[in-house]
Design a protein around this motif. Structure first.
Motif, PDB file in Angstrom:
ATOM      1  N   THR A 238       0.836  -1.197   0.000  1.00  0.00           N
ATOM      2  CA  THR A 238       0.000   0.000   0.000  1.00  0.00           C
ATOM      3  C   THR A 238       0.871   1.248   0.000  1.00  0.00           C
ATOM      4  N   ALA A 239       0.459   2.230  -0.792  1.00  0.00           N
ATOM      5  CA  ALA A 239       1.254   3.442  -0.966  1.00  0.00           C
ATOM      6  C   ALA A 239       0.735   4.556  -0.074  1.00  0.00           C
ATOM      7  N   ASP A 240       1.375   5.723  -0.163  1.00  0.00           N
ATOM      8  CA  ASP A 240       0.939   6.888   0.584  1.00  0.00           C
ATOM      9  C   ASP A 240      -0.358   7.422  -0.006  1.00  0.00           C
ATOM     10  N   PHE A 241      -0.937   8.416   0.664  1.00  0.00           N
ATOM     11  CA  PHE A 241      -2.155   9.027   0.151  1.00  0.00           C
ATOM     12  C   PHE A 241      -1.911   9.609  -1.231  1.00  0.00           C
ATOM     13  N   PRO A 242      -2.963   9.641  -2.064  1.00  0.00           N
ATOM     14  CA  PRO A 242      -2.817  10.272  -3.379  1.00  0.00           C
ATOM     15  C   PRO A 242      -2.428  11.738  -3.244  1.00  0.00           C
ATOM     16  N   GLU A 243      -1.799  12.263  -4.271  1.00  0.00           N
ATOM     17  CA  GLU A 243      -1.371  13.656  -4.263  1.00  0.00           C
ATOM     18  C   GLU A 243      -2.571  14.583  -4.131  1.00  0.00           C
ATOM     19  N   HIS A 244      -2.414  15.587  -3.319  1.00  0.00           N
ATOM     20  CA  HIS A 244      -3.488  16.562  -3.088  1.00  0.00           C
ATOM     21  C   HIS A 244      -3.308  17.744  -4.034  1.00  0.00           C
ATOM     22  N   HIS A 245      -4.357  18.104  -4.765  1.00  0.00           N
ATOM     23  CA  HIS A 245      -4.279  19.183  -5.742  1.00  0.00           C
ATOM     24  C   HIS A 245      -4.912  20.448  -5.169  1.00  0.00           C
ATOM     25  N   GLU A 246      -4.061  21.419  -4.873  1.00  0.00           N
ATOM     26  CA  GLU A 246      -4.526  22.647  -4.246  1.00  0.00           C
ATOM     27  C   GLU A 246      -5.518  23.421  -5.125  1.00  0.00           C
ATOM     28  N   GLU A 247      -5.399  23.293  -6.454  1.00  0.00           N
ATOM     29  CA  GLU A 247      -6.273  24.088  -7.308  1.00  0.00           C
ATOM     30  C   GLU A 247      -7.733  23.674  -7.173  1.00  0.00           C
ATOM     31  N   ASP A 248      -7.982  22.446  -6.671  1.00  0.00           N
ATOM     32  CA  ASP A 248      -9.352  21.974  -6.501  1.00  0.00           C
ATOM     33  C   ASP A 248      -9.860  22.165  -5.071  1.00  0.00           C
ATOM     34  N   ALA A 249      -9.076  22.831  -4.228  1.00  0.00           N
ATOM     35  CA  ALA A 249      -9.371  22.863  -2.802  1.00  0.00           C
ATOM     36  C   ALA A 249     -10.511  23.820  -2.471  1.00  0.00           C
ATOM     37  N   ARG A 250     -11.204  23.490  -1.362  1.00  0.00           N
ATOM     38  CA  ARG A 250     -12.249  24.361  -0.838  1.00  0.00           C
ATOM     39  C   ARG A 250     -11.616  25.569  -0.157  1.00  0.00           C
ATOM     40  N   GLU A 251     -12.343  26.671  -0.196  1.00  0.00           N
ATOM     41  CA  GLU A 251     -11.830  27.897   0.415  1.00  0.00           C
ATOM     42  C   GLU A 251     -12.036  27.919   1.932  1.00  0.00           C
ATOM     43  N   ASP A 270      -1.059  17.248   5.800  1.00  0.00           N
ATOM     44  CA  ASP A 270      -1.362  16.844   4.426  1.00  0.00           C
ATOM     45  C   ASP A 270      -2.537  15.878   4.370  1.00  0.00           C
ATOM     46  N   ASP A 271      -2.628  14.961   5.345  1.00  0.00           N
ATOM     47  CA  ASP A 271      -3.780  14.052   5.405  1.00  0.00           C
ATOM     48  C   ASP A 271      -5.082  14.845   5.526  1.00  0.00           C
ATOM     49  N   LEU A 272      -5.075  15.834   6.428  1.00  0.00           N
ATOM     50  CA  LEU A 272      -6.278  16.633   6.650  1.00  0.00           C
ATOM     51  C   LEU A 272      -6.647  17.439   5.406  1.00  0.00           C
ATOM     52  N   ALA A 273      -5.651  18.036   4.765  1.00  0.00           N
ATOM     53  CA  ALA A 273      -5.919  18.831   3.574  1.00  0.00           C
ATOM     54  C   ALA A 273      -6.512  17.972   2.466  1.00  0.00           C
ATOM     55  N   ALA A 274      -5.929  16.777   2.264  1.00  0.00           N
ATOM     56  CA  ALA A 274      -6.430  15.883   1.226  1.00  0.00           C
ATOM     57  C   ALA A 274      -7.807  15.347   1.585  1.00  0.00           C
ATOM     58  N   GLY A 275      -7.979  14.943   2.843  1.00  0.00           N
ATOM     59  CA  GLY A 275      -9.241  14.347   3.259  1.00  0.00           C
ATOM     60  C   GLY A 275     -10.401  15.316   3.256  1.00  0.00           C
ATOM     61  N   LEU A 276     -10.121  16.585   3.559  1.00  0.00           N
ATOM     62  CA  LEU A 276     -11.181  17.590   3.621  1.00  0.00           C
ATOM     63  C   LEU A 276     -11.256  18.437   2.358  1.00  0.00           C
ATOM     64  N   THR A 305       4.662  14.587  11.917  1.00  0.00           N
ATOM     65  CA  THR A 305       3.855  15.079  13.025  1.00  0.00           C
ATOM     66  C   THR A 305       2.392  14.754  12.760  1.00  0.00           C
ATOM     67  N   TYR A 306       1.781  14.010  13.675  1.00  0.00           N
ATOM     68  CA  TYR A 306       0.366  13.655  13.584  1.00  0.00           C
ATOM     69  C   TYR A 306      -0.407  14.426  14.646  1.00  0.00           C
ATOM     70  N   TYR A 307      -1.634  14.772  14.300  1.00  0.00           N
ATOM     71  CA  TYR A 307      -2.517  15.473  15.228  1.00  0.00           C
ATOM     72  C   TYR A 307      -3.639  14.537  15.669  1.00  0.00           C
ATOM     73  N   LYS A 308      -3.949  14.587  16.955  1.00  0.00           N
ATOM     74  CA  LYS A 308      -5.010  13.764  17.530  1.00  0.00           C
ATOM     75  C   LYS A 308      -5.957  14.656  18.327  1.00  0.00           C
ATOM     76  N   LYS A 309      -7.213  14.260  18.340  1.00  0.00           N
ATOM     77  CA  LYS A 309      -8.163  14.991  19.157  1.00  0.00           C
ATOM     78  C   LYS A 309      -7.869  14.729  20.626  1.00  0.00           C
TER      79      LYS A 309
END
Length: 311
Positions: A238-251, A270-276, A305-309
C-alpha cells in the motif's frame, strides 16, 4: 439511541480511492485489541452485537454529506470499532444500496465470520476487506489480542467459509510488523494462509500512523515491495495518500470537520488537507487554533507530526 455524526470524509484511502466513512460501532468496541490499531487500545472487548444508531438515521447522515461534498468512490463501513458488531448491518447495507448508487465496502477484522448471520450480513457488501496479521494461535494472541472465546482456528475457518459463500470481491490486508512478522519465513506462512482464503487482491500494510501499542513497529515501503512476490496472487504494497491538488481545494473548512476527522484516526496536515479537500494553509491555520485551545495534541511518528483529538 445516539444521534452523533457517524459520517467522516470523504477521505483519500490507499485502498479505496475517495472513501466516505460510516462509523457503526462505538469507540472502541471490538473483539480484538490489535497492537497496531491507529485509534487506541480497545475499551470494550467483547462480541456483543448492537445498534447504537438506526439504519435510517445513518442513511440520512450519508445523504446530507453527499449533498455537501464530492461523490466518493466507496461508502465504507468501518470507523471507531468493528463494524460487524452493528446488529442491523443487513438493513443498513440494503438501505444504502437502495438510496445511493455507490459501491459499499466493509472493513472488518473478520473474527465474527464463524457466525452464519454475520457472514450473511457481510456478503451484502460489494467489497469486503478482511485482515490477516497472524499465522498461529500464539501470534494471534500477541498481535491481535482477542477477547475470550475467539480462537485463531475458528477465525480462519470462518473466513474460508465466507469465501465459499461470497461471490463479491475480497481484498485481504496483511499487516507487517517490524521484528514480529517481517522475516521471510513468517511471511511465507502468512502467504500460505492467504492463498487458502482465495482473495481477489492481497494488500500489504504497516503501521505508519501512531499505533495503540509501542510494540507495533513499521517496516519500510521498500521492504513491503520486497515481500510482495511471496504471495499468490502477488501482493500490493500500500502506498501513501494520493497527491493533493490545491487548485481543486475548498476555500473554507470548519473546525468541527477537522475534529470529526481526527476523532477516528491521527492525521498529518497533508492528510487533513487531502481528506477535507482544503488548502493546506487553511488547515495549518485551523490546527494552530485548535492546538492553542488544547483541543488537539501532537504525536511524532516515523518522522512525521500527527494530530489527535484531545481526550
Amino acid at each position: 439511541m445516539s444521534e452523533r455524526n457517524r459520517i467522516y470524509g470523504p477521505v483519500p484511502s490507499r485502498r479505496l480511492g475517495l472513501s466516505l466513512g460510516i462509523d457503526l460501532a462505538e469507540m472502541k468496541h471490538c473483539p480484538l485489541d490489535c497492537v497496531y490499531c491507529q485509534l487506541k487500545a480497545t475499551t470494550r472487548h467483547d462480541t456483543v452485537r448492537e445498534s447504537p444508531a438506526t439504519p435510517e438515521a445513518i442513511i440520512e447522515q450519508v445523504r446530507a454529506r453527499l449533498v455537501a461534498g464530492p461523490r466518493p468512490d466507496f461508502l465504507t463501513l468501518g470507523g471507531s470499532g468493528e463494524p460487524t458488531l452493528y446488529r442491523d448491518l443487513a438493513a443498513l447495507i440494503t438501505g444504502l444500496r437502495r438510496a445511493f448508487d455507490i459501491p459499499i465496502a466493509l472493513l472488518t477484522n473478520a473474527v465474527l465470520f464463524g457466525d452464519p448471520a454475520v457472514r450473511r450480513d457481510a456478503a451484502l457488501a460489494d467489497v469486503v476487506l478482511p485482515s490477516l496479521d497472524a499465522w498461529d494461535e500464539a501470534s494471534f494472541k500477541l498481535i491481535n489480542q482477542p477477547c475470550e472465546g475467539i480462537s485463531f482456528a475458528a477465525y480462519i475457518d470462518g473466513l474460508r467459509t465466507f469465501r465459499e459463500q461470497f461471490s463479491g470481491r475480497i481484498w485481504l490486508e496483511v499487516m507487517i510488523l517490524g521484528g514480529i512478522s517481517d522475516n521471510p519465513e513468517t511471511v511465507a506462512r502468512l502467504a500460505g494462509i492467504a492463498a487458502g482464503l482465495r482473495p481477489d487482491r492481497i494488500q500489504l500494510n504497516t503501521p505508519i500512523r501512531p499505533p495503540a501499542y509501542t510494540t507495533a513497529v513499521p517496516v519500510t515501503y521498500e521492504k513491503l515491495k520486497h515481500l510482495e512476490t511471496l504471495f499468490d496472487p502477488p501482493a500490493e504494497a500500500t502506498a501513501d495518500f494520493p497527491e493533493h491538488h490545491e487548485e481543486d481545494a475548498r476555500e473554507e473548512v470548519g473546525e468541527q470537520e477537522v475534529l470529526e476527522m481526527l476523532e477516528r484516526r491521527p492525521c498529518t496536515i497533508d492528510d487533513l488537507a487531502a481528506g477535507l479537500g482544503a488548502h493546506r494553509l487553511e488547515i495549518v491555520r485551523l490546527v494552530e487554533v485548535l492546538v492553542k485551545r488544547d483541543a488537539l495534541t501532537t504525536v511524532e511518528s516515523n518522522g512525521h507530526t500527527y494530530y489527535k483529538k484531545t481526550v
